[in-house]
Design an enzyme around this catalytic site. Structure first.
Site, PDB file in Angstrom:
ATOM      1  N   LYS A 298       1.113  -1.662   0.010  1.00 40.11           N
ATOM      2  CA  LYS A 298       0.222   0.002  -0.144  1.00 40.11           C
ATOM      3  C   LYS A 298       0.964   1.375   0.287  1.00 40.11           C
ATOM      4  O   LYS A 298       0.801   1.942  -1.234  1.00 40.11           O
ATOM      5  CB  LYS A 298      -1.011   0.257   1.392  1.00 40.11           C
ATOM      6  CG  LYS A 298      -1.511   1.521   1.153  1.00 40.11           C
ATOM      7  CD  LYS A 298      -2.502   1.535   3.214  1.00 40.11           C
ATOM      8  CE  LYS A 298      -1.634   0.860   3.610  1.00 40.11           C
ATOM      9  NZ  LYS A 298      -1.186   2.118   4.766  1.00 40.11           N
ATOM     10  N   THR A 299       2.086   1.297   0.814  1.00 44.68           N
ATOM     11  CA  THR A 299       2.754   2.574   1.068  1.00 44.68           C
ATOM     12  C   THR A 299       3.581   2.291  -0.345  1.00 44.68           C
ATOM     13  O   THR A 299       4.033   4.221  -1.118  1.00 44.68           O
ATOM     14  CB  THR A 299       3.898   2.805   1.673  1.00 44.68           C
ATOM     15  OG1 THR A 299       2.893   2.242   3.286  1.00 44.68           O
ATOM     16  CG2 THR A 299       4.873   3.377   2.769  1.00 44.68           C
TER      17      THR A 299
ATOM     18  N   ASP B   8      -4.472   7.968   3.599  1.00 48.68           N
ATOM     19  CA  ASP B   8      -4.864   5.955   3.829  1.00 48.68           C
ATOM     20  C   ASP B   8      -5.379   5.712   4.837  1.00 48.68           C
ATOM     21  O   ASP B   8      -6.020   6.310   5.838  1.00 48.68           O
ATOM     22  CB  ASP B   8      -2.708   6.868   4.109  1.00 48.68           C
ATOM     23  CG  ASP B   8      -2.064   5.394   4.744  1.00 48.68           C
ATOM     24  OD1 ASP B   8      -2.701   4.381   3.973  1.00 48.68           O
ATOM     25  OD2 ASP B   8      -1.001   5.423   5.003  1.00 48.68           O
ATOM     26  N   GLU B   9      -5.286   4.611   5.076  1.00 51.31           N
ATOM     27  CA  GLU B   9      -6.234   3.622   6.177  1.00 51.31           C
ATOM     28  C   GLU B   9      -7.757   4.206   6.613  1.00 51.31           C
ATOM     29  O   GLU B   9      -7.771   4.936   7.609  1.00 51.31           O
ATOM     30  CB  GLU B   9      -5.616   3.982   7.136  1.00 51.31           C
ATOM     31  CG  GLU B   9      -3.572   3.309   7.186  1.00 51.31           C
ATOM     32  CD  GLU B   9      -3.330   2.135   7.586  1.00 51.31           C
ATOM     33  OE1 GLU B   9      -4.386   1.636   7.341  1.00 51.31           O
ATOM     34  OE2 GLU B   9      -2.597   1.449   7.479  1.00 51.31           O
TER      35      GLU B   9
ATOM     36  N   GLN C 193      -9.375  -5.205   7.668  1.00 55.13           N
ATOM     37  CA  GLN C 193      -8.527  -4.189   8.947  1.00 55.13           C
ATOM     38  C   GLN C 193      -8.933  -3.656   9.956  1.00 55.13           C
ATOM     39  O   GLN C 193      -8.493  -2.534  10.594  1.00 55.13           O
ATOM     40  CB  GLN C 193      -6.857  -3.788   8.624  1.00 55.13           C
ATOM     41  CG  GLN C 193      -6.037  -5.466   8.077  1.00 55.13           C
ATOM     42  CD  GLN C 193      -4.920  -4.896   7.708  1.00 55.13           C
ATOM     43  OE1 GLN C 193      -3.660  -4.612   8.497  1.00 55.13           O
ATOM     44  NE2 GLN C 193      -4.945  -4.890   6.167  1.00 55.13           N
TER      45      GLN C 193
ATOM     46  N   ARG D 118       0.368 -11.163  10.617  1.00 58.54           N
ATOM     47  CA  ARG D 118       1.123  -9.838  10.679  1.00 58.54           C
ATOM     48  C   ARG D 118       2.737 -11.178  10.773  1.00 58.54           C
ATOM     49  O   ARG D 118       3.776 -10.563  10.796  1.00 58.54           O
ATOM     50  CB  ARG D 118       1.273  -9.777  12.499  1.00 58.54           C
ATOM     51  CG  ARG D 118      -0.057  -8.956  12.538  1.00 58.54           C
ATOM     52  CD  ARG D 118       0.111  -7.817  12.081  1.00 58.54           C
ATOM     53  NE  ARG D 118      -0.538  -7.830  10.916  1.00 58.54           N
ATOM     54  CZ  ARG D 118      -0.484  -6.927   9.510  1.00 58.54           C
ATOM     55  NH1 ARG D 118       0.095  -5.692   9.729  1.00 58.54           N
ATOM     56  NH2 ARG D 118      -1.573  -6.715   9.121  1.00 58.54           N
TER      57      ARG D 118
END
Length: 663
Positions: A54-55, A245-246, A276, A617
């Site tokens: 994503k980043t 973002d997010e 998420q 994770r």
């Protein structure tokens, strides 16, 4: 069933002339990432699965916009931490050039702060308004509660922290206060009139004293944009391309801010993962990301599914977890790392056995060459790790637990901040109250007499006013306080030098009030080093209020100075991180999901997403542990059923084990 012996010890490609770009976007990105980066005008939702880059995608889109001729100043990047915004723009600058650094980037709150300081008078504020952090806001509520006579009621009145949660929840979810209290704080429903009375007093006080709390920054920005068409159009013209973002973590106020900023052009790219969305307790609204295509007509949906973190066996398992969610965007994460260990579901008799198994497995992994820093134990609630912590100490395994009191929430740091806030805003009555109560011989009554004078226009930092204060309270301590404040007040003195002088004055007070002053002095030394990065006190205080450093010195290095440590963390604190090997504890109904989640289908769905976040994770190894004989004191029952989130999972997706003690 296998046994473990516990030892005793689909995409549409964008077509364009790529030759005119310096960066080879098609070569650097996968197909879905390229589609997102190359998107120019109109709304877009990028559903970015866990570990799908994503980043990287956002970074390349910033560079692509600039290479396409968009002025950097016309791009607004909204994130949830300043660190995230800085990192994206730093990467974009490395990809392209320094133009990327001129992009407007930051958190919703920092953006609101900058905007409101520019247009404060439109809302009846002065541009130098003070920002209250959470602790300051709670202290103010407590002060007003006492003034209103609500602290001496026969029936127990909510504590300041509870009141703050009530008020903040009402603001961030746009829900009337009485409904919030009735739903989430029903034990105080009979006192709703007094709770509302205190809320009105809190709002009036902030307005009268040119002060805002965190929530006010968002509320006032929404008010400004929705009621002032001139400002709204000006902001829309200034920021022609908005990226968020997010997005799954935004609350209703933040979604309204985005909608208003883009009202003239709809050039919004929201990036996030519905799977998420786990912060409803902070006001995050799952519906924001689900309803984004309805809010922005002709929205383009781009899904990132290629995972660069985990092996395919782990992804097959996590895909199955989220596939059972009631509402979701369809996606199947896949990885080029096809081989790997199957996720392991380990059953054992009790909590002590669970702790011993995890400690034993950690030591075995370390012998295999996996560093402690590459391992994490995740849990639903902080207290779930208590038994494990004892076992880790017994095995001499160093660890750091994430959670607990943060640096900027500690009393000694808040004391020093209060002195600095007075210098910046001499009318800050709350900070005056805090520093006055640190002095021997001054109690709440004397402090209130002084602050009443300050509220009436008295400025104690002037010589004449200082004499008036000395008349109200006799003794040498107040003159000494005023002397040090006047000494460090000049703007030419840097924030670091101000704190250095303050500490000479404050250290005796610290030693008199705290038995653990050596540790607290280390925190103050760290705070001074942070302050030395700043040239202006106002900038530093704003940053401390909007996004404070999170760790204490004690948090940064475990006892004994070990450089390697095992991570223990709540799942909420672990979001965005990754480890080679991950243990998820207490997968028992009643612990995970928590019992309270059964009261609401929305809560249960968020618990499922929380489990998904925990499992995603893991990069190479995923261990899921559940003890089958737990006495739950709250309900008086024995918890023994494996988590419902594992019901229906195909056997070929997970290996089952049972732990037996070595004879």
């Amino acid at each position: 069933m296998k046994k473990i012996t516990l030892k005793k010890s689909s995409l549409t490609l964008v077509t364009s002339d790529e030759s005119r770009f310096r960066i080879r976007y098609r070569d650097e990105l996968n197909m879905a990432q390229y589609e997102a980066a190359a998107h120019l005008d109109g709304p877009a939702l990028v559903v970015a699965g866990a570990g799908t880059g994503k980043t990287r995608t956002l970074t390349y889109r910033v560079a692509r916009l600039i290479e396409s001729g968009v002025r950097p100043e016309a791009i607004l990047l909204l994130t949830f931490t300043r660190k995230a915004a800085r990192e994206m723009l730093r990467r974009a600058a490395m990809l392209l050039d320094e133009r990327s650094e001129r992009v407007a980037g930051g958190t919703f709150h920092s953006f609101a702060n900058l905007t409101l300081r520019r247009y404060a008078t439109e809302l009846g504020y002065a541009a130098n308004f003070t920002i209250l952090d959470q602790g300051d806001a709670e202290d103010l509520i407590n002060l007003l509660r006492t003034r209103l006579g609500l602290s001496s009621k026969e029936k127990r009145f909510p504590k300041k922290q509870t009141l703050m949660r009530m008020y903040s929840s009402a603001v961030n979810t746009l829900t009337p206060l009485d409904i919030v209290v009735a739903g989430d704080f029903s034990q105080f429903a009979e006192q709703i009139e007094d709770i509302q009375k205190l809320a009105r007093a809190y709002i009036s006080y902030k307005r009268a004293n040119n002060t805002m709390d965190y929530d006010d920054l968002l509320v006032n920005l929404v008010t400004l944009l929705e009621r002032n068409e001139t400002v709204r159009r000006r902001m829309g013209e200034r920021y022609r391309y908005i990226m968020v973002d997010e997005y799954q973590d935004t609350n209703k106020l933040q979604a309204r801010i985005v909608r208003q900023l883009a009202s003239t052009h709809d050039n919004v790219m929201a990036v996030g993962d519905d799977a998420q969305s786990i912060y409803s307790f902070r006001g995050a609204n799952f519906r924001n990301i689900m309803d984004f295509p309805k809010e922005f007509e002709h929205c383009r949906i781009i899904t990132l599914e290629e995972n660069y973190r985990s092996t395919q066996p782990i992804l097959d398992f996590t895909n199955e977890i989220i596939c059972m969610a009631a509402e979701k965007y369809g996606k199947q994460l896949h990885s080029s790392m096809q081989e790997g260990m199957m996720p392991a579901l380990i059953s054992m008799e009790g909590e002590e056995t669970q702790s011993r198994f995890i400690a034993q497995q950690v030591l075995e992994l370390r012998e295999e060459g996996v560093a402690l820093r590459e391992m994490a134990v995740l849990f639903r609630a902080g207290y779930h790790s208590f038994d494990l912590e004892i076992e880790l100490a017994r095995c001499n395994i160093p660890y750091v637990k994430f959670g607990g009191l943060k640096l900027m929430e500690t009393a000694h740091i808040k004391d020093v901040l209060a002195y600095l806030r007075i210098i910046e805003n001499p009318k800050d009555v709350l900070s005056w109250t805090r520093v006055l109560l640190l002095l021997d011989g001054i109690g709440p009554v004397s402090a209130e007499r002084i602050t009443d004078e300050i509220a009436g226009g008295l400025n104690p930092l002037t010589e004449s006013s200082g004499e008036r204060i000395a008349q109200i309270v006799r003794g040498k301590q107040v003159p000494a306080l005023l002397e040090v404040l006047r000494e460090i007040a000049p703007e030419r003195i840097s924030p670091g030098d101000k704190i250095e002088r303050l500490l000479r004055y404050y250290t005796p007070i610290l030693k008199a009030r705290h038995d653990d002053h050596p540790k607290r002095l280390k925190d103050l030394e760290m705070f001074q080093s942070i302050a030395e990065r700043y040239g202006q006190l106002s900038v530093m205080l704003t940053d401390m209020a909007l996004e404070p450093p999170n760790e204490s010195v004690e948090d940064l290095s475990p006892d004994g100075g070990e450089r390697e440590f095992l991570t223990l963390s709540t799942i909420h604190s672990a979001k965005g991180l990754e480890w080679h090997s991950v243990f998820v504890m207490y997968l028992v109904d009643g612990r995970f999901p928590v019992s309270a989640a059964a009261e609401s289908s929305d809560s249960m769905e968020e618990e499922r997403r929380l489990f998904y976040v925990a499992c995603t994770r893991a990069k190479q190894r995923l261990y899921l542990t559940y003890p089958t004989n737990i006495y739950d004191r709250a309900t008086g029952t024995i918890l023994s059923k494996v988590s419902r989130f594992l019901d229906g999972i195909d056997d070929h997706l997970i290996d089952g084990y049972v732990v037996e003690r070595e004879e």
